[in-house]
Design an enzyme around this catalytic site. Sequence first.
Site, PDB file in Angstrom:
ATOM      1  N   GLU A 167     -31.459 -15.391  21.394  1.00 11.07           N
ATOM      2  CA  GLU A 167     -30.586 -14.807  20.703  1.00 11.07           C
ATOM      3  C   GLU A 167     -28.991 -15.044  21.011  1.00 11.07           C
ATOM      4  OE1 GLU A 167     -33.152 -11.146  19.204  1.00 11.07           O
ATOM      5  OE2 GLU A 167     -31.460 -10.756  20.346  1.00 11.07           O
ATOM      6  N   GLU A 351     -39.620 -12.621  17.192  1.00  4.27           N
ATOM      7  CA  GLU A 351     -39.380 -10.977  17.233  1.00  4.27           C
ATOM      8  C   GLU A 351     -39.388 -10.364  16.171  1.00  4.27           C
ATOM      9  OE1 GLU A 351     -36.327  -9.646  19.877  1.00  4.27           O
ATOM     10  OE2 GLU A 351     -36.603 -11.332  21.342  1.00  4.27           O
TER      11      GLU A 351
END
Length: 437
Positions: A167, A351
């Site tokens: 991320e 995710e």
Amino acid sequence: MDFTRRDFPEGFLFGVATSSYQIEGHRFGGAGPTHWDSFAATPGNVVRAEDGATACDHYHRWAEDLDLVRDLGADVYRFSTSWARVLPEGTGQPNAEGLDFYDRLVDGMLARGVKPAATLYHWELPQALADKGGWRNADMPDWFADYTEVIMRRIGDRVWSAAPINEPWCVGWLSHFEGVHAPGLRDIRATARAMHHVLVSHGRAIEVMRSLGMSNLGAVCNFEWATPASDAPEDVAAATRYDAIYNRFFLGGLFKGAYPAEVLEGLGPHLPTGWQDDFATIRAPLDWLGVNYYTRKLVRHVDGPWPHTGEAPTRLPLTQMGWEIYPDGLRDFLIRNAREYSGDLPIFVTENGMANPDTHNTPDGPRIDYLTSHLRAVQEAIAAGAPVAGYYVWSLMDNYEWSLGYEKRFGLVHVDFDSLARTPKASYQALARWWRA
């Protein structure tokens, strides 16, 4: 949950994900201090000033936890390695205990028939490097490349897949512009440099892993669908700008060698000299793209300095995090990312999940509903032609949720943070029934 494996393409992979600092227990095994330890020790940054010193004590309980992964019927376990556990000072002498731990962990996955999917960095920067400016420092790509070589010379021959940085938006924007995560800065110049250096570091790590003969290498980015709060031109422009910062900046660098104009109007003057010359490194060829997705934002214009973006309230249901439940955004990102950026590369949902204030005996219906609706969104994306190859739930177990401490529970497995007992929730049982069917 009314799915079976037969409802997805042959070879489609299911898995669960965790991260090192959130579960391992950073005080164990010779790990060095991180900027998260310092951030958490500063009053007001983290709920009750909680940190990852003990977390879930995965460092000692890893075998029990890998049994939970196996018994769930997961194909893949996405884990991360801790830079400060491997290199306590960020550079220099490796920590033998840390390398031995990841050896045991990878071998334990393989012994249980689970594919190890490694992430090199999930936010816990060694404090020694943070003291030198961290991601703002132009030497970060070299430091990260050296760390990559140390850890992957040890485990790279056995991991099934690897990605450098989890991320990048959180590492760059959330941590340096909004100040919500370590190092807790609110500085536009720091943000520009961190966001760029993260991508250069990603590219250097890919180069190192290729030189070690590794394959199945990818990038993991997080995404939030941005919808204008109204049809007003200024709200439409704000949503476009939000989308550029959050979603298109990193994909643009990775796949097109360019940053969106809407981002450059704010960050451009603060990027390091010669930043345009780094795209050859940033665009190191990838084997897959990872998509982390949880929610969307209704975006409105706000007056004041750039970027003029704010959040409008929604009427849709929310998770414990206060995030809107919007599965269509996952479908739309899987389709858009393939069409506009990654092409035929396999896409993994690396995710997806929800926080819910559950206990060890909560019925867990909201999480089951959330996962079901998002798996349907994955099916819709596949039907539309998106090359989706897998789906990983965040998270295997309740853990340290960064600035929110231990209150927000994303796990399929309940963790009692006093006794550290693990108890599978109803969502774990539901997934196990059809993953093992």
